[in-house]
Write a protein that holds these residues in place. Structure first.
Motif, PDB file in Angstrom:
ATOM      1  N   ALA A 131       0.767  -1.074   0.100  1.00 40.21           N
ATOM      2  CA  ALA A 131       0.157  -0.082   0.043  1.00 40.21           C
ATOM      3  C   ALA A 131       0.712   1.284  -0.137  1.00 40.21           C
ATOM      4  O   ALA A 131       2.058   1.170   0.058  1.00 40.21           O
ATOM      5  N   ASP A 187       5.572  11.195   1.072  1.00 38.61           N
ATOM      6  CA  ASP A 187       5.416   9.747   1.107  1.00 38.61           C
ATOM      7  C   ASP A 187       6.176   9.623  -0.244  1.00 38.61           C
ATOM      8  O   ASP A 187       5.310   9.812  -1.394  1.00 38.61           O
ATOM      9  N   ALA A 189       8.693   7.117  -2.782  1.00 37.43           N
ATOM     10  CA  ALA A 189       9.163   6.039  -3.376  1.00 37.43           C
ATOM     11  C   ALA A 189      10.709   6.399  -3.500  1.00 37.43           C
ATOM     12  O   ALA A 189      11.056   7.750  -3.762  1.00 37.43           O
ATOM     13  N   GLY A 315       1.565  16.748   0.026  1.00 34.03           N
ATOM     14  CA  GLY A 315       0.410  16.378   0.797  1.00 34.03           C
ATOM     15  C   GLY A 315      -0.838  17.363   0.354  1.00 34.03           C
ATOM     16  O   GLY A 315      -2.008  17.006   0.690  1.00 34.03           O
ATOM     17  N   ARG A 317      -2.076  18.215  -2.613  1.00 31.51           N
ATOM     18  CA  ARG A 317      -2.750  17.539  -3.861  1.00 31.51           C
ATOM     19  C   ARG A 317      -3.617  16.707  -3.287  1.00 31.51           C
ATOM     20  O   ARG A 317      -4.919  16.434  -3.555  1.00 31.51           O
TER      21      ARG A 317
HETATM   22  N1  LIG Z   1       4.419  -0.391  -0.127  1.00 27.45           N
HETATM   23  C1  LIG Z   1       5.525  -0.466  -0.856  1.00 27.45           C
HETATM   24  O1  LIG Z   1       6.412  -1.192  -0.851  1.00 27.45           O
HETATM   25  C2  LIG Z   1       5.724   0.995  -1.622  1.00 27.45           C
HETATM   26  C3  LIG Z   1       4.642   2.048  -1.785  1.00 27.45           C
HETATM   27  N2  LIG Z   1       5.020   3.147  -2.665  1.00 27.45           N
HETATM   28  C4  LIG Z   1       4.109   4.370  -2.540  1.00 27.45           C
HETATM   29  O2  LIG Z   1       3.694   4.627  -3.763  1.00 27.45           O
HETATM   30  C5  LIG Z   1       3.098   5.774  -3.613  1.00 27.45           C
HETATM   31  C6  LIG Z   1       3.728   6.881  -4.802  1.00 27.45           C
HETATM   32  O3  LIG Z   1       5.121   7.289  -4.491  1.00 27.45           O
HETATM   33  P1  LIG Z   1       5.750   8.181  -5.315  1.00 27.45           P
HETATM   34  O4  LIG Z   1       5.390   8.065  -7.127  1.00 27.45           O
HETATM   35  O5  LIG Z   1       7.374   8.212  -5.223  1.00 27.45           O
HETATM   36  O6  LIG Z   1       5.265   9.460  -5.047  1.00 27.45           O
HETATM   37  P2  LIG Z   1       5.015  11.141  -5.815  1.00 27.45           P
HETATM   38  O7  LIG Z   1       6.360  11.112  -6.556  1.00 27.45           O
HETATM   39  O8  LIG Z   1       3.760  10.964  -6.619  1.00 27.45           O
HETATM   40  O9  LIG Z   1       5.019  12.054  -4.805  1.00 27.45           O
HETATM   41  C7  LIG Z   1       6.041  12.017  -3.569  1.00 27.45           C
HETATM   42  C8  LIG Z   1       5.589  12.960  -2.459  1.00 27.45           C
HETATM   43  O10 LIG Z   1       6.071  14.481  -3.150  1.00 27.45           O
HETATM   44  C9  LIG Z   1       4.773  15.130  -3.154  1.00 27.45           C
HETATM   45  N3  LIG Z   1       4.848  15.918  -4.431  1.00 27.45           N
HETATM   46  C10 LIG Z   1       4.498  15.462  -5.450  1.00 27.45           C
HETATM   47  N4  LIG Z   1       4.704  16.454  -6.585  1.00 27.45           N
HETATM   48  C11 LIG Z   1       4.853  17.485  -5.642  1.00 27.45           C
HETATM   49  C12 LIG Z   1       5.100  18.769  -6.238  1.00 27.45           C
HETATM   50  N5  LIG Z   1       4.936  19.243  -7.428  1.00 27.45           N
HETATM   51  N6  LIG Z   1       5.138  19.819  -5.109  1.00 27.45           N
HETATM   52  C13 LIG Z   1       5.230  19.422  -3.778  1.00 27.45           C
HETATM   53  N7  LIG Z   1       5.191  18.002  -3.527  1.00 27.45           N
HETATM   54  C14 LIG Z   1       4.885  16.909  -4.618  1.00 27.45           C
HETATM   55  C15 LIG Z   1       3.555  14.130  -2.864  1.00 27.45           C
HETATM   56  O11 LIG Z   1       2.482  14.846  -2.214  1.00 27.45           O
HETATM   57  P3  LIG Z   1       0.877  14.534  -2.789  1.00 27.45           P
HETATM   58  O12 LIG Z   1       0.572  13.269  -2.281  1.00 27.45           O
HETATM   59  O13 LIG Z   1       0.099  15.634  -2.177  1.00 27.45           O
HETATM   60  O14 LIG Z   1       0.952  14.748  -4.340  1.00 27.45           O
HETATM   61  C16 LIG Z   1       4.100  12.984  -1.956  1.00 27.45           C
HETATM   62  O15 LIG Z   1       3.935  13.420  -0.875  1.00 27.45           O
HETATM   63  C17 LIG Z   1       3.614   6.350  -2.202  1.00 27.45           C
HETATM   64  O16 LIG Z   1       2.458   6.721  -1.492  1.00 27.45           O
HETATM   65  C18 LIG Z   1       4.546   5.365  -1.605  1.00 27.45           C
HETATM   66  O17 LIG Z   1       4.207   5.004  -0.315  1.00 27.45           O
HETATM   67  C19 LIG Z   1       6.028   3.270  -3.106  1.00 27.45           C
HETATM   68  C20 LIG Z   1       7.042   2.076  -3.393  1.00 27.45           C
HETATM   69  C21 LIG Z   1       6.955   1.001  -2.625  1.00 27.45           C
END
Ligand SMILES: NC(=O)C1=CN([C@@H]2O[C@H](COP(=O)(O)OP(=O)(O)OC[C@H]3O[C@@H](n4cnc5c(N)ncnc54)[C@H](OP(=O)(O)O)[C@@H]3O)[C@@H](O)[C@H]2O)C=CC1
Ligand SMILES: O=C(O)C1=NCCCC1
Length: 346
Positions: A131, A187, A189, A315, A317
């Protein structure tokens, strides 16, 4: 503004309340062999991700949960064993079950320890995390606590400077309270892109931006299928993301007694998708720190960031999408809802 529907009544863009989606997902988990407790925890987690627009870890993951349960790879009936090992340390053996019920079982003790010692660590092993990670930390910030969590996944990321994959996509999630507004939460990756987003791009026939992954020959590619079929991902930020990913392996696996991302072998369980690894959480009570209120200080930091032109905090978005979902219901496409209903036996 229309109220969320409890059931989809048309084939076009059905909207479900959080409760209705959770109930549907709970049925799916129960029907595929989890205990009632596990079904409830996973259903709420997954519905929360969908509600917040975290699509790579929302209902998109349900077929993977189902095939994993059917494969016998994970124990959907596992009862986590919580050990109170020291004033600031709690251990949980998840019993080859899911990580979220293990966290739920240890949560009260963890908070109690963080409040009395100022800091507490939760080490979960023998667990499967499929998740988003923010739901594991954000609730602590709503209680005025600071929380950090890491979890490792499955080998699919080439360490910076290496030629073959070893690390998982290994996310890091952090949550802190602030005086006004939603907690500060990120949060991410430690790979350039989450594995789930590569799968979604492959399904939608889209290319990825450059620099996300390599093909089976180790050559850079923007084709998500080439990454998924014999290729691999790259860490974000070169050696920096790679170092963080290494740290996640150490904290989530070496420190907890869980598997490194490369240590489990699911090939005898066709359909298995959930990494069998470990997870670490650190919870801090900022009330024990010296000086001004932490929440006031974090609010000041946000104010200053906005002051230099920052429009979007991590956070933001998600919280905007949550507000939209709460007002209008969680939007699913009709086919996705039909698939979920079929999995629930409806
Ligand atoms: N269980 C597991 O083993 C794994 C789970 N995951 C999950 O995958 C999900 C997606 O990861 P990932 O693709 O890296 O996430 P993103 O790159 O989409 O986002 C990473 C973080 O950056 C924030 N963010 C994104 N764009 C901007 C911006 N332009 N300005 C400011 N803040 C920004 C996001 O906030 P916001 O959410 O508000 O967009 C989020 O907190 C996560 O929830 C992670 O836990 C990933 C790998 C393994
Ligand atoms: O998106 C990812 O990366 C992962 N999500 C769930 C667990 C496996 C890796």
């Amino acid at each position: 503004m229309s109220a969320p529907h409890e059931h989809a009544s048309t084939a076009v863009s059905p909207h479900l309340s959080f409760e209705a989606l959770s109930a549907l997902l709970e049925k799916i988990f129960l029907r595929h062999g989890t205990s009632a407790d596990v079904a409830r925890v996973l259903a709420q987690n997954c519905a929360g991700a969908e509600r917040d627009g975290a699509h790579s870890h929302g209902v998109f993951r349900i077929p993977g949960y189902v095939s994993t349960l059917q494969s016998g790879w994970v124990n959907g009936q596992a009862v986590p064993v919580v050990e109170d090992v020291a004033s600031g340390f709690v251990r949980v053996d998840a019993g080859n079950g899911f990580a979220q019920p293990a966290l739920a079982a240890a949560r009260e003790l963890l908070v109690q320890k963080a409040r009395s010692a100022g800091i507490a660590v939760l080490a979960i092993r023998n667990s499967h995390h499929f998740a988003a990670l923010w739901p594991d930390v954000e609730p602590f910030a709503y209680e005025g606590l600071v929380a950090l969590s890491v979890v490792n996944s499955m080998t699919c990321v080439v360490p910076h400077g290496a030629d073959r994959p070893l690390f998982g996509t290994n996310p890091i999630a952090f949550a802190a309270p602030r005086a006004d507004g939603e907690p500060i939460v990120f949060d991410l990756a430690t790979s350039a892109i989450a594995h789930g987003d590569v799968q979604i791009a492959a399904r939608q026939g889209e290319r990825l931006p450059a620099g996300m992954g390599v093909d089976s020959l180790g050559q850079p590619t923007t084709d998500p299928k080439a990454i998924l079929e014999g290729g691999a991902l790259l860490p974000f930020g070169g050696h920096k993301g790679s170092a963080l990913s290494m740290m996640v392996e150490l904290l989530a696996a070496a420190l907890t007694g869980g598997n490194f991302s490369f240590e489990f072998d699911w090939k005898n369980h066709p359909g298995a998708k959930t990494p069998w690894t470990g997870q670490l959480l650190i919870v801090i009570d900022p009330g024990k720190a010296a000086g001004q209120s932490f929440a006031e200080r974090s609010q000041e930091l946000v104010r200053q960031m906005h002051g230099v032109g920052l429009k979007r905090l991590p956070g933001d978005r998600r919280h905007h999408q949550r507000a939209r979902s709460q007002a209008n219901g969680i939007e699913l496409d009709a086919q996705t809802l039909a698939n979920l209903q079929e999995l629930a036996g409806l």
